[in-house]
Design a protein around this motif. Structure first.
Motif, PDB file in Angstrom:
ATOM      1  N   LYS A  45      -3.172  14.825  -6.595  1.00  0.00           N
ATOM      2  CA  LYS A  45      -4.130  14.919  -5.015  1.00  0.00           C
ATOM      3  C   LYS A  45      -5.813  14.518  -5.686  1.00  0.00           C
ATOM      4  O   LYS A  45      -6.879  14.931  -4.929  1.00  0.00           O
ATOM      5  N   ALA A  46      -5.890  16.306  -6.400  1.00  0.00           N
ATOM      6  CA  ALA A  46      -6.581  16.869  -7.013  1.00  0.00           C
ATOM      7  C   ALA A  46      -7.416  15.845  -7.701  1.00  0.00           C
ATOM      8  O   ALA A  46      -8.891  15.713  -7.590  1.00  0.00           O
ATOM      9  N   GLY A  47      -7.284  15.404  -8.627  1.00  0.00           N
ATOM     10  CA  GLY A  47      -7.748  14.575  -9.544  1.00  0.00           C
ATOM     11  C   GLY A  47      -7.930  13.444  -8.869  1.00  0.00           C
ATOM     12  O   GLY A  47      -9.290  12.772  -8.683  1.00  0.00           O
ATOM     13  N   ARG A  48      -8.300  12.449  -7.536  1.00  0.00           N
ATOM     14  CA  ARG A  48      -7.746  11.398  -7.139  1.00  0.00           C
ATOM     15  C   ARG A  48      -9.104  11.929  -5.917  1.00  0.00           C
ATOM     16  O   ARG A  48     -10.806  10.756  -5.719  1.00  0.00           O
ATOM     17  N   ALA A  49      -8.714  12.965  -5.377  1.00  0.00           N
ATOM     18  CA  ALA A  49      -9.895  13.449  -4.706  1.00  0.00           C
ATOM     19  C   ALA A  49     -11.594  14.130  -5.422  1.00  0.00           C
ATOM     20  O   ALA A  49     -12.566  13.755  -5.001  1.00  0.00           O
ATOM     21  N   ALA A  50     -11.162  14.339  -6.582  1.00  0.00           N
ATOM     22  CA  ALA A  50     -12.691  14.794  -7.118  1.00  0.00           C
ATOM     23  C   ALA A  50     -13.380  13.498  -7.353  1.00  0.00           C
ATOM     24  O   ALA A  50     -14.183  13.273  -7.733  1.00  0.00           O
ATOM     25  N   PHE A  51     -12.299  12.534  -8.500  1.00  0.00           N
ATOM     26  CA  PHE A  51     -12.614  10.839  -8.065  1.00  0.00           C
ATOM     27  C   PHE A  51     -13.225  10.625  -7.325  1.00  0.00           C
ATOM     28  O   PHE A  51     -14.430   9.828  -7.437  1.00  0.00           O
ATOM     29  N   GLU A  52     -12.987  10.281  -6.379  1.00  0.00           N
ATOM     30  CA  GLU A  52     -14.075   9.920  -5.256  1.00  0.00           C
ATOM     31  C   GLU A  52     -14.329  10.722  -4.760  1.00  0.00           C
ATOM     32  O   GLU A  52     -15.656   9.749  -3.852  1.00  0.00           O
ATOM     33  N   SER A  53     -15.091  11.352  -4.723  1.00  0.00           N
ATOM     34  CA  SER A  53     -15.967  12.608  -4.630  1.00  0.00           C
ATOM     35  C   SER A  53     -17.381  12.170  -5.801  1.00  0.00           C
ATOM     36  O   SER A  53     -18.591  13.093  -5.126  1.00  0.00           O
ATOM     37  N   GLY A  54     -17.319  11.804  -6.596  1.00  0.00           N
ATOM     38  CA  GLY A  54     -18.468  11.434  -7.701  1.00  0.00           C
ATOM     39  C   GLY A  54     -17.887  12.555  -8.444  1.00  0.00           C
ATOM     40  O   GLY A  54     -18.666  13.671  -7.899  1.00  0.00           O
ATOM     41  N   MET A  55     -18.412  12.898  -9.309  1.00  0.00           N
ATOM     42  CA  MET A  55     -18.104  13.978 -10.752  1.00  0.00           C
ATOM     43  C   MET A  55     -19.641  14.029 -11.350  1.00  0.00           C
ATOM     44  O   MET A  55     -19.959  13.448 -11.233  1.00  0.00           O
ATOM     45  N   MET A  56     -19.794  15.146 -11.083  1.00  0.00           N
ATOM     46  CA  MET A  56     -21.010  15.226 -12.404  1.00  0.00           C
ATOM     47  C   MET A  56     -21.253  15.447 -13.928  1.00  0.00           C
ATOM     48  O   MET A  56     -20.750  15.266 -14.225  1.00  0.00           O
ATOM     49  N   LYS A  57     -22.204  14.866 -13.390  1.00  0.00           N
ATOM     50  CA  LYS A  57     -22.565  13.967 -14.879  1.00  0.00           C
ATOM     51  C   LYS A  57     -22.567  15.958 -16.174  1.00  0.00           C
ATOM     52  O   LYS A  57     -23.454  16.319 -16.254  1.00  0.00           O
ATOM     53  N   PRO A  58     -22.013  15.565 -17.669  1.00  0.00           N
ATOM     54  CA  PRO A  58     -22.126  16.495 -18.342  1.00  0.00           C
ATOM     55  C   PRO A  58     -22.849  17.005 -18.820  1.00  0.00           C
ATOM     56  O   PRO A  58     -24.138  15.943 -19.400  1.00  0.00           O
ATOM     57  N   ARG A  59     -24.139  17.496 -18.492  1.00  0.00           N
ATOM     58  CA  ARG A  59     -25.181  18.003 -19.752  1.00  0.00           C
ATOM     59  C   ARG A  59     -25.187  18.805 -21.369  1.00  0.00           C
ATOM     60  O   ARG A  59     -24.117  19.407 -21.763  1.00  0.00           O
ATOM     61  N   GLU A  60     -25.392  18.079 -21.737  1.00  0.00           N
ATOM     62  CA  GLU A  60     -25.940  18.964 -23.480  1.00  0.00           C
ATOM     63  C   GLU A  60     -26.491  20.180 -23.240  1.00  0.00           C
ATOM     64  O   GLU A  60     -25.416  21.009 -24.128  1.00  0.00           O
ATOM     65  N   ILE A  61     -27.162  20.987 -22.401  1.00  0.00           N
ATOM     66  CA  ILE A  61     -27.518  22.499 -22.474  1.00  0.00           C
ATOM     67  C   ILE A  61     -26.884  22.829 -21.281  1.00  0.00           C
ATOM     68  O   ILE A  61     -27.428  22.001 -19.773  1.00  0.00           O
ATOM     69  N   ALA A  62     -27.359  24.589 -20.435  1.00  0.00           N
ATOM     70  CA  ALA A  62     -27.575  25.305 -19.841  1.00  0.00           C
ATOM     71  C   ALA A  62     -28.347  25.037 -19.078  1.00  0.00           C
ATOM     72  O   ALA A  62     -29.372  24.305 -19.228  1.00  0.00           O
ATOM     73  N   LYS A 115       0.631  -1.426  -0.410  1.00  0.00           N
ATOM     74  CA  LYS A 115      -0.246  -0.217  -0.263  1.00  0.00           C
ATOM     75  C   LYS A 115       0.510   1.047  -0.276  1.00  0.00           C
ATOM     76  O   LYS A 115       1.864   1.006   0.688  1.00  0.00           O
ATOM     77  N   PHE A 116       0.469   2.310  -0.884  1.00  0.00           N
ATOM     78  CA  PHE A 116       1.144   3.380  -0.924  1.00  0.00           C
ATOM     79  C   PHE A 116       0.343   4.278  -1.404  1.00  0.00           C
ATOM     80  O   PHE A 116      -1.319   4.936  -1.241  1.00  0.00           O
ATOM     81  N   SER A 117       0.495   5.946   0.099  1.00  0.00           N
ATOM     82  CA  SER A 117      -0.131   6.908   0.248  1.00  0.00           C
ATOM     83  C   SER A 117      -0.189   7.707  -1.534  1.00  0.00           C
ATOM     84  O   SER A 117      -1.515   8.761  -1.787  1.00  0.00           O
ATOM     85  N   SER A 118       0.924   7.760  -2.011  1.00  0.00           N
ATOM     86  CA  SER A 118       1.465   8.597  -2.870  1.00  0.00           C
ATOM     87  C   SER A 118       0.793   7.924  -4.322  1.00  0.00           C
ATOM     88  O   SER A 118       0.735   6.899  -4.042  1.00  0.00           O
ATOM     89  N   ARG A 119      -0.036   8.217  -4.927  1.00  0.00           N
ATOM     90  CA  ARG A 119       0.302   7.590  -6.275  1.00  0.00           C
ATOM     91  C   ARG A 119       0.663   8.133  -7.596  1.00  0.00           C
ATOM     92  O   ARG A 119       0.406   8.496  -8.779  1.00  0.00           O
ATOM     93  N   LEU A 120       1.537   8.861  -7.192  1.00  0.00           N
ATOM     94  CA  LEU A 120       3.028   9.015  -8.170  1.00  0.00           C
ATOM     95  C   LEU A 120       4.106   7.880  -8.375  1.00  0.00           C
ATOM     96  O   LEU A 120       4.428   7.831  -7.293  1.00  0.00           O
TER      97      LEU A 120
END
Lengths: 262, 76
Positions: free
Chosen positions: A227-244, A8-13
């Motif tokens: 770190k930012a990318g991993r936190a975003a993935f773990e947070s669950g990202m919004m689904k893109p939409r076609e319109i505003a 196990k490693f805490s860094s993902r680089l």
């Protein structure tokens, strides 16, 4: 935590040790990156036998896990022999398996890579195969027993980032139990963030840091992006939409006319 | 074995790191000395088979053998 063959490693680089302006800069950059794993190579000794010692002493001072590679091998036989030398030299079962198929693109020979992976796994190695974005190849490597699979983002040293998004997302979706590492082609921290947002477990890079204007600062920048990318993935990202879709509530907007006003 | 004693032997043809050489050594330990390689961190393969450090004294070299001597280096 990043899981690589049960460790196990805490860094993902995972960071490379080549192409820095000097060994001290390499050492500082690795520290700044927070990486717990560095890649190294084995090369013929021709210069009186001291160069390897100098380099190796610096790596040992870093107190990191070493992932030796089979860089530059164009045949299964050479890659397997190089892996065996690396195991003896570094006293590790880990091997970053590179079997290259083309000198211009450094594209992996995926057929040879699979063949070599099978031989090395049977011999007790823990194989980290460098492969393309091909889904079937990734699955075959996993089926063969690789617990880690490392598709390229783009060509080694190109800095173009991830150019096969859809294929790489498919690999992530189909191999949920495999630790996936984007290896090669990353140029800037946003490329690394994207890899982690896509659910990849880690990234392996070298030139993007070593070849930058300030490797130590760039190493830190990559660490933050990862770190930012991993936190975003773990947070669950919004689904893109076609319109505003207005983010500010519409109800109560000053001066707005009632909906039924003519 | 003393250096002089090694030098008095008949030379054998070895390929060392891809280069054809005429050497007097008969073991890997002697070969490292003859090549004047002073470092500590080597791995060695003879005819593509790794010879572990513990066997460098006993492993014998024969005419025509191909020896790879490698060290840790920078890598990506």
């Amino acid at each position: 935590m990043l899981d690589l063959y049960g460790q196990k490693f805490s860094s993902r680089l995972l960071i490379g040790t080549a192409r820095y302006p000097s060994l001290p800069v390499m050492q500082e950059a690795v520290k700044a990156s927070g990486a717990e794993i560095v890649t190294v190579s084995v090369r013929r000794e021709n210069a009186g036998g001291k160069d390897g010692d100098t380099f190796w002493n610096i790596i040992r001072e870093l107190n990191v896990k070493v992932l030796p590679n089979t860089a530059g091998c164009y045949s299964v036989e050479d890659a397997v022999s190089t892996a065996e030398l690396a195991r003896e030299l570094f006293n590790t079962k880990w091997i970053k398996l590179e079997v290259l198929g083309d000198k211009a693109t450094l594209q992996p020979d995926v057929v040879g890579t699979l063949e070599a992976a099978k031989i090395l796994l049977a011999d007790g190695f823990e194989v980290f195969p460098y492969c393309t974005e091909d889904l079937t190849v990734a699955k075959r490597l996993a089926d063969a027993g690789c617990k880690v699979v490392m598709p390229w983002g783009s060509q080694i040293g190109s800095g173009k980032g991830i150019i096969h998004d859809e294929a790489l997302k498919r690999i992530r979706a189909e191999l949920p139990g495999i630790s996936l590492v984007i290896d090669a082609g990353l140029g800037v921290p946003s490329h690394a963030a994207k890899a982690l947002e896509m659910g990849y477990d880690a990234v392996l890079l070298n030139t993007a840091v070593a070849g930058s204007g300030n490797p130590v600062r760039m190493a830190k920048a990559f660490a933050q992006a990862i770190k930012a990318g991993r936190a975003a993935f773990e947070s669950g990202m919004m689904k893109p939409r076609e319109i505003a879709q207005a983010s500010t509530p519409v109800v109560g907007t000053p001066f707005a006319k009632p909906a039924n006003a003519s | 074995m003393q250096k002089a004693a090694v030098q008095n032997r008949t030379a054998i043809a070895l390929t060392v790191n891809g280069e054809r050489r005429s050497m007097h050594a008969r073991s890997l330990r002697e070969l490292l000395a003859e090549l004047e390689l002073e470092g500590d961190f080597f791995a060695i393969a003879v005819n593509r088979h790794v010879v572990t450090r513990a066997r460098w004294n006993e492993a014998s070299l024969n005419d025509g053998d191909s020896v790879e001597i490698v060290t840790p280096r920078q890598g990506g």
